[in-house]
Design an enzyme around this catalytic site. Structure first.
Site, PDB file in Angstrom:
ATOM      1  CE  LYS A  13      -0.215  -6.974  -5.075  1.00  0.00           C
ATOM      2  NZ  LYS A  13      -1.149  -5.838  -4.855  1.00  0.00           N
ATOM      3  NE  ARG A  88       3.027  -3.027  -0.600  1.00  0.00           N
ATOM      4  CZ  ARG A  88       2.028  -3.866  -0.353  1.00  0.00           C
ATOM      5  NH1 ARG A  88       2.241  -5.159  -0.311  1.00  0.00           N
ATOM      6  NH2 ARG A  88       0.826  -3.406  -0.177  1.00  0.00           N
ATOM      7  NE  ARG A 127      -9.658  -5.793   0.665  1.00  0.00           N
ATOM      8  CZ  ARG A 127      -8.373  -5.829   0.339  1.00  0.00           C
ATOM      9  NH1 ARG A 127      -7.944  -6.673  -0.585  1.00  0.00           N
ATOM     10  NH2 ARG A 127      -7.517  -4.993   0.894  1.00  0.00           N
ATOM     11  NE  ARG A 171      -3.641  -0.478   1.500  1.00  0.00           N
ATOM     12  CZ  ARG A 171      -4.668  -1.334   1.386  1.00  0.00           C
ATOM     13  NH1 ARG A 171      -5.873  -0.988   1.781  1.00  0.00           N
ATOM     14  NH2 ARG A 171      -4.464  -2.528   0.868  1.00  0.00           N
TER      15      ARG A 171
HETATM   16  P1  AMP Z   1      -1.337  -5.672   1.487  1.00  0.00           P
HETATM   17  O1  AMP Z   1      -2.267  -6.634   2.151  1.00  0.00           O
HETATM   18  O2  AMP Z   1      -0.365  -6.332   0.564  1.00  0.00           O
HETATM   19  O3  AMP Z   1      -2.067  -4.518   0.835  1.00  0.00           O
HETATM   20  O4  AMP Z   1      -0.431  -5.029   2.664  1.00  0.00           O
HETATM   21  C1  AMP Z   1      -1.027  -4.341   3.742  1.00  0.00           C
HETATM   22  C2  AMP Z   1       0.022  -3.466   4.403  1.00  0.00           C
HETATM   23  O5  AMP Z   1       1.103  -4.267   4.896  1.00  0.00           O
HETATM   24  C3  AMP Z   1       0.691  -2.427   3.494  1.00  0.00           C
HETATM   25  O6  AMP Z   1      -0.080  -1.246   3.362  1.00  0.00           O
HETATM   26  C4  AMP Z   1       2.003  -2.189   4.250  1.00  0.00           C
HETATM   27  O7  AMP Z   1       1.819  -1.369   5.390  1.00  0.00           O
HETATM   28  C5  AMP Z   1       2.349  -3.599   4.749  1.00  0.00           C
HETATM   29  N1  AMP Z   1       3.170  -4.336   3.763  1.00  0.00           N
HETATM   30  C6  AMP Z   1       2.813  -5.441   3.058  1.00  0.00           C
HETATM   31  N2  AMP Z   1       3.808  -5.852   2.268  1.00  0.00           N
HETATM   32  C7  AMP Z   1       4.831  -4.989   2.464  1.00  0.00           C
HETATM   33  C8  AMP Z   1       6.138  -4.856   1.914  1.00  0.00           C
HETATM   34  N3  AMP Z   1       6.607  -5.713   0.993  1.00  0.00           N
HETATM   35  N4  AMP Z   1       6.913  -3.818   2.346  1.00  0.00           N
HETATM   36  C9  AMP Z   1       6.475  -2.965   3.269  1.00  0.00           C
HETATM   37  N5  AMP Z   1       5.249  -3.007   3.816  1.00  0.00           N
HETATM   38  C10 AMP Z   1       4.427  -4.017   3.436  1.00  0.00           C
END
Ligand code: AMP
Length: 222
Positions: A13, A88, A127, A171
């Site tokens: 994404k 999310r 990564r 995750r």
């Molecule tokens: P990402 O880079 O999108 O994979 O996000 C990394 C981490 O940030 C996730 O594993 C969550 O802990 C937190 N996070 C990101 N977006 C959200 C969201 N919309 N709601 C809750 N936690 C989030």
């Protein structure tokens, strides 16, 4: 262009949003990036978020919703945006609906990135990210020319704390439990389009543009 990107961590994404941001001059709003900036800056938000992020759990809805209300009101979002990593959960999606209605904004499409779990684990555990400019590499598929050094800015590339295999699996579990219900949520609203995110990046971008164009045509015919 106003899009919501939905899909498991590692579905691509962020990578495709960065490409589309350049092509369509829209804001790329990544909740993960905003949270990581706050963690690095040691802000109160960062201090709250860190523990959740490091263990692969979601930051509480009220914290994220308040953060996004502020972000979407900023000037750069007026020309269009791609939401990457938000919503999310169903409560976040409901809060977003209320917010968009208040701002008088209609989203073009919700794009679901379809990708098998094995590919996600392979992509994320390999990564590597530049700590300075954010450029993304891969230990096997996209190596830096000099090991451990960013090709673009010469700074160190590192593995994100939450890209270890243990946290990646957590995750994915959190994604399945808390985020997959959004597929049904947006299917019922008839805004969901699916793309095969296992293909090469250029093909994914082309598929998104095609799907969004088609949706816009359908809306104009109504
Ligand atoms: P990402 O880079 O999108 O994979 O996000 C990394 C981490 O940030 C996730 O594993 C969550 O802990 C937190 N996070 C990101 N977006 C959200 C969201 N919309 N709601 C809750 N936690 C989030």
């Amino acid at each position: 262009m106003r899009l919501i990107f939905l899909g498991s961590p590692g579905a691509g994404k962020g990578t495709q949003a960065a490409v589309l941001r350049e092509r369509h001059s829209v804001a790329h709003v990544s909740t993960g990036d905003i949270l990581r900036d706050n963690v690095r800056g040691g802000t109160p938000l960062g201090k709250t978020a860190r523990e959740y992020m490091d263990s692969g759990r979601l930051v509480p809805d009220d914290v994220i919703i308040a953060m996004m209300e502020e972000r979407l009101a900023q000037a750069d979002c007026k020309k269009g945006f791609i939401l990457d990593g938000f919503p999310r959960t169903v409560p976040q999606a409901e809060a977003l609906d209320v917010l968009l209605e208040r701002l008088g904004i209609v989203v073009d499409a919700v794009v679901l990135f379809d990708v098998p779990d094995e590919l996600v684990v392979e992509r994320l555990t390999g990564r590597r990210v530049c700590g300075n400019c954010g450029a993304i590499f891969h230990a096997v598929f996209k190596k830096t020319s000099v090991p451990g050094i960013c090709d673009l800015c010469g700074e160190e590339v590192v593995q994100r704390d939450d890209d270890s295999e243990e946290v990646v699996l957590k995750r994915l579990e959190v994604y399945k439990k808390q985020t997959t219900p959004l597929t049904g949520y947006y299917e019922r609203k008839k805004t969901l389009v699916r793309v095969d995110a296992g293909q090469c990046g250029a093909k994914v971008v082309a598929d998104i543009e095609k799907a969004v164009g088609r949706r816009n045509d359908i809306d104009q015919e109504r």
